[in-house]
Write a protein that holds these residues in place. Structure first.
Motif, PDB file in Angstrom:
ATOM      1  N   PRO A 191      46.686  68.048  18.711  1.00  0.00           N
ATOM      2  CA  PRO A 191      46.443  66.349  19.066  1.00  0.00           C
ATOM      3  C   PRO A 191      45.671  66.050  17.904  1.00  0.00           C
ATOM      4  N   PRO A 192      45.771  64.843  17.268  1.00  0.00           N
ATOM      5  CA  PRO A 192      45.022  64.144  16.236  1.00  0.00           C
ATOM      6  C   PRO A 192      43.620  63.932  16.518  1.00  0.00           C
ATOM      7  N   MET A 193      43.669  63.243  17.740  1.00  0.00           N
ATOM      8  CA  MET A 193      42.169  62.863  18.284  1.00  0.00           C
ATOM      9  C   MET A 193      41.330  64.046  18.656  1.00  0.00           C
ATOM     10  N   CYS A 194      42.017  65.022  18.932  1.00  0.00           N
ATOM     11  CA  CYS A 194      41.121  66.392  19.336  1.00  0.00           C
ATOM     12  C   CYS A 194      40.669  66.958  17.809  1.00  0.00           C
ATOM     13  N   ALA A 195      41.774  66.753  16.914  1.00  0.00           N
ATOM     14  CA  ALA A 195      41.219  67.099  15.530  1.00  0.00           C
ATOM     15  C   ALA A 195      40.017  66.685  15.112  1.00  0.00           C
ATOM     16  N   GLY A 196      40.158  65.063  15.133  1.00  0.00           N
ATOM     17  CA  GLY A 196      38.608  64.456  15.079  1.00  0.00           C
ATOM     18  C   GLY A 196      37.634  64.844  15.473  1.00  0.00           C
ATOM     19  N   VAL A 197      37.570  65.141  16.652  1.00  0.00           N
ATOM     20  CA  VAL A 197      36.478  65.406  17.506  1.00  0.00           C
ATOM     21  C   VAL A 197      36.142  66.720  17.152  1.00  0.00           C
ATOM     22  N   ARG A 198      37.025  67.792  16.753  1.00  0.00           N
ATOM     23  CA  ARG A 198      36.757  69.160  16.303  1.00  0.00           C
ATOM     24  C   ARG A 198      35.879  68.938  15.164  1.00  0.00           C
ATOM     25  N   GLU A 199      36.556  68.182  14.289  1.00  0.00           N
ATOM     26  CA  GLU A 199      35.899  68.219  12.739  1.00  0.00           C
ATOM     27  C   GLU A 199      34.532  67.471  12.686  1.00  0.00           C
ATOM     28  N   VAL A 200      34.289  66.735  13.679  1.00  0.00           N
ATOM     29  CA  VAL A 200      32.819  65.870  13.895  1.00  0.00           C
ATOM     30  C   VAL A 200      32.000  67.022  14.239  1.00  0.00           C
ATOM     31  N   THR A 201      32.426  67.880  15.258  1.00  0.00           N
ATOM     32  CA  THR A 201      31.586  68.981  15.501  1.00  0.00           C
ATOM     33  C   THR A 201      31.238  70.043  14.660  1.00  0.00           C
ATOM     34  N   GLU A 202      32.367  70.533  13.751  1.00  0.00           N
ATOM     35  CA  GLU A 202      32.127  71.385  12.812  1.00  0.00           C
ATOM     36  C   GLU A 202      31.323  70.865  11.523  1.00  0.00           C
ATOM     37  N   GLU A 203      31.487  69.652  11.141  1.00  0.00           N
ATOM     38  CA  GLU A 203      31.054  69.236  10.076  1.00  0.00           C
ATOM     39  C   GLU A 203      29.635  68.578  10.128  1.00  0.00           C
TER      40      GLU A 203
END
Length: 360
Positions: A236-248
């Protein structure tokens, strides 16, 4: 592997590179200046007159990577590359291009005392039968000493430094070979494969208490960016955004994100374009901002900026996307864009807000 010899004009890069080939069995000398010479013969005069240096041509930067990758596929072994690159965004684009092709880069800076540099430039070998061209080259080299001094801050932080002031080209090559064998100059850049089709990407806007937006500085491509990245298949795109913020950033977002803009980025060869989503990630407290941790192989820095400050950091399409996202945030409703511009007939408030932002 690429062994990239950087430094001011007159630092002895080409001479050292030719000697270095002897110290690195199986290596090949690769001069990107030949790519520039080829473009000078192929591009229309009108286009060439728009730039002061062939490095400013996107085609040169791409062809340097494509040619290097083709040479490695053809001959194998390391490539020894003598080329001055003083703009960090060009370094990011070129080295990031090699990383995307799984080709590691060793960045070595040949540093020479400026007094010696000026002496070497003054004593450059004359171009046979063309005194005017010889003097023009010398003046061009001298004019680039100031940009070199200005670039030393990032160059010395990024590259392994070899002081060539008292060294012959062969001694310099010997120092470089020993350093490379010991792992010096390794550029740990995230390996982001180039897309082969349209992509879906999700970015997240985070704000501080003053409503400034957080931007990040990637190591593998030019220009600043929003935290975020490509949505993985089935994600899901929103989950991708959340994941990327955590990773980055090491920041965990617990609240659902609010969509601000959906921007269709048209294909512009060699790019494929795709859909770019920007979400509102809310405010990042002062305490949370202190805990931001960056992955060194992917991001070198971050900062909160005003919309006006963002104009000096973001490429035009991303800047337009940001400006419309801020308008959408103010109005509490998402906007659909194509190539950074709302489709249909924007409301008077939309047009007024974008015009005012552009004026600033």
């Amino acid at each position: 592997m690429i062994v990239w010899l950087n430094g001011a004009f007159g630092a002895g890069k080409t001479a050292a590179a030719r000697e270095l080939v002897d110290f690195m069995p199986g290596s090949t000398f690769y001069d990107p200046e030949l790519v520039g010479n080829g473009l000078r013969m192929m591009l229309p005069r009108k286009r060439l007159e728009q730039v002061s240096d062939y490095q400013d041509l996107p085609s040169w930067r791409r062809l340097v990577v494509d040619t290097g990758a083709a040479l490695i596929a053809e001959v194998g072994g390391p490539l020894v590359v003598p080329m001055t690159v003083l703009r960090q965004e060009y370094r990011d684009e070129i080295f990031g291009g090699f990383a995307a092709r799984r080709i590691p880069v060793r960045h070595v800076l040949l540093h020479t005392d400026e007094t010696i540099l000026r002496k070497r430039i003054a004593e450059r070998e004359e171009i046979p039968g063309d005194a005017h061209a010889s003097e023009s080259v010398r003046q061009w080299c001298l004019a680039h000493l100031a940009p070199y001094r200005a670039a030393l801050t990032w160059l010395t932080a990024d590259a392994h430094v070899v002081d060539t002031t008292g060294l012959t080209p062969r001694q310099t090559a010997e120092h470089i070979a020993d350093a490379v064998r010991g792992g010096a100059g390794s550029c740990d850049i995230v390996q982001t494969p180039e897309p082969t089709a349209e992509t879906l990407a999700a970015g997240v806007l985070l704000f501080d208490e003053e409503d400034r937006v957080l931007l990040v500085d990637p190591t593998y491509k030019p220009g600043w960016e929003f935290p975020g990245g490509v949505v993985e298949p089935g994600e899901p795109p929103m989950c991708a955004g959340v994941r990327e913020v955590t990773e980055e950033l090491g920041v965990r977002l617990d609240e659902p994100l609010r969509l601000l803009v959906a921007d269709w980025e048209r294909p512009q060869p060699p790019g494929y374009g795709g859909l770019r989503l920007l979400f509102d990630g809310g405010k990042l407290s002062t305490e949370a901002a202190r805990e931001v941790l960056l992955p060194g192989s992917e991001l070198r820095g971050w900062r909160f900026v005003t919309e006006t400050e963002a104009a000096a950091l973001l490429p035009p399409v991303r800047l337009s996307r940001l400006r419309w996202a801020l308008r959408a945030r103010e109005q509490g409703r998402p906007l659909y864009l194509e190539a950074g511009v709302p489709t249909g007939c924007p409301s008077p408030a939309d047009r007024r807000g974008a015009t005012e932002s552009a004026a600033t």
